[in-house]
Design a protein around this motif. Structure first.
Motif, PDB file in Angstrom:
ATOM      1  N   LYS A  90       0.672  -0.682  -0.246  1.00 30.78           N
ATOM      2  CA  LYS A  90      -0.049   0.035   0.024  1.00 30.78           C
ATOM      3  C   LYS A  90       0.628   1.246   0.432  1.00 30.78           C
ATOM      4  N   TYR A 117      -3.512  -4.677  -6.329  1.00 31.96           N
ATOM      5  CA  TYR A 117      -3.224  -3.736  -4.933  1.00 31.96           C
ATOM      6  C   TYR A 117      -4.924  -3.223  -4.702  1.00 31.96           C
ATOM      7  N   GLY A 119      -5.324  -1.247  -1.854  1.00 34.30           N
ATOM      8  CA  GLY A 119      -4.378   0.091  -0.779  1.00 34.30           C
ATOM      9  C   GLY A 119      -3.657   0.567  -1.548  1.00 34.30           C
ATOM     10  N   ALA A 281       4.954   0.072  -3.283  1.00 31.26           N
ATOM     11  CA  ALA A 281       4.019   0.478  -4.350  1.00 31.26           C
ATOM     12  C   ALA A 281       4.294   0.908  -5.764  1.00 31.26           C
TER      13      ALA A 281
END
Length: 298
Positions: A90, A117, A119, A281
């Motif tokens: 995240k 993903y 997040g 990320a």
């Protein structure tokens, strides 16, 4: 320099006054003021003009704001990423971009990344290459999607498939509109609507050669506004741009794009700062974009 001091300063800028900033941070006004004063003492500069209703930043305060935003933002990203090592990735991915058809691939990578993903949050920032590169160097962006890409030693790059073909959208009823190809001599002295970045680029200078000095930009801009078509509609000039616009309905009213002669193609790439570790990320987004790029080339 204490992190809390910087957070107090950023909250002051965000809220506009010591009173509001202290309330949001659940601190007393004297306590928050002490943090700001300690920051000023450490820097040896006044950061804001005291006012009961509104705190106005000084030049030193405006300069600090850019750095403080980056520092606090990176700390917050580290806390999220390191503190959630065992969980799904995240965090934030910040991408600067210029207009090009290959930006669709970046958008697809964002969609794919978000699906895997949820997040990960994306922030997109439009601008000219120079502005975006400055923000990338300052740590305010993770990536820049660069049109008219040139390889540089200070940046890593992922060159994306395809190229942009350059040409002119001539005003209807003019001699240019009757041509099938446009040479540098054809453009000499004609009123042009053009991006400032392309106007100053080595690409255009090489293409135009001795006629470069005769180009007549009557409207130039860093980013084309949504209503730029009015400039063509009101006959301000011929639009210089990518020929993919001609495939988009109502983009250039009554005008068909005519390619440059000799042809001029430019490529585009995603770039990031060499030697600066990418957050998890950002790594996941880059993996998705690499996968989609390979699929597009297959």
């Amino acid at each position: 320099m204490e992190l809390l001091d910087l957070r107090c300063f950023l909250k002051l800028v965000e809220e506009g006054s010591v009173t509001k900033a202290a309330s949001v941070m659940h601190m007393s006004q004297p306590n928050l003021s002490r943090h700001l004063l300690r920051l000023e003492d450490e820097l040896g500069a006044q950061l804001y003009v005291r006012d009961p209703k509104h705190a106005k930043l000084t030049d030193a305060g405006r300069r600090l704001f850019d750095y403080a935003s980056v520092v606090v933002g990176l700390v917050d990203e580290a806390l999220v990423e390191v503190g959630n090592e065992s969980a799904l990735p995240k965090g934030q991915v910040r991408i600067g971009f210029g207009d090009a058809e290959a930006m669709a691939l970046v958008m697809d990578a964002i969609v794919a990344c978000r699906a895997s993903y949820p997040g990960i949050v994306f922030h997109l920032h439009a601008g000219s290459s120079l502005t975006l590169l400055n923000r990338l160097n300052a740590g305010q962006l993770d990536f820049v999607f660069e049109v008219e890409h040139i390889s540089r030693v200070d940046y890593c790059e992922l060159v994306l498939p395809g190229t942009d073909v350059w040409g002119v959208y001539p005003l209807p009823g003019t001699p240019l509109a009757d041509l099938s190809r446009v040479t540098p001599a054809d453009l000499a002295g004609e009123p042009l609507i053009i991006s400032r970045q392309f106007l100053k680029s080595a690409f255009l200078k090489r293409w135009a050669g001795e006629h470069y000095a005769d180009l007549n930009p009557v409207v130039s801009m860093d980013v084309f506004p949504s209503e730029w078509r009015r400039l063509v509609q009101q006959r301000a000039g011929h639009m210089v741009g990518y020929l993919y616009f001609q495939n988009k309905p109502h983009q250039v009213l009554g005008s068909k794009g005519i390619p440059f002669d000799p042809p001029l193609h430019t490529c585009h790439a995603l770039i990031w700062k060499k030697g600066r570790p990418l957050p998890l990320a950002s790594q996941k987004f880059l993996e998705e974009l690499e996968r989609l790029s390979k699929e597009a080339e297959a």
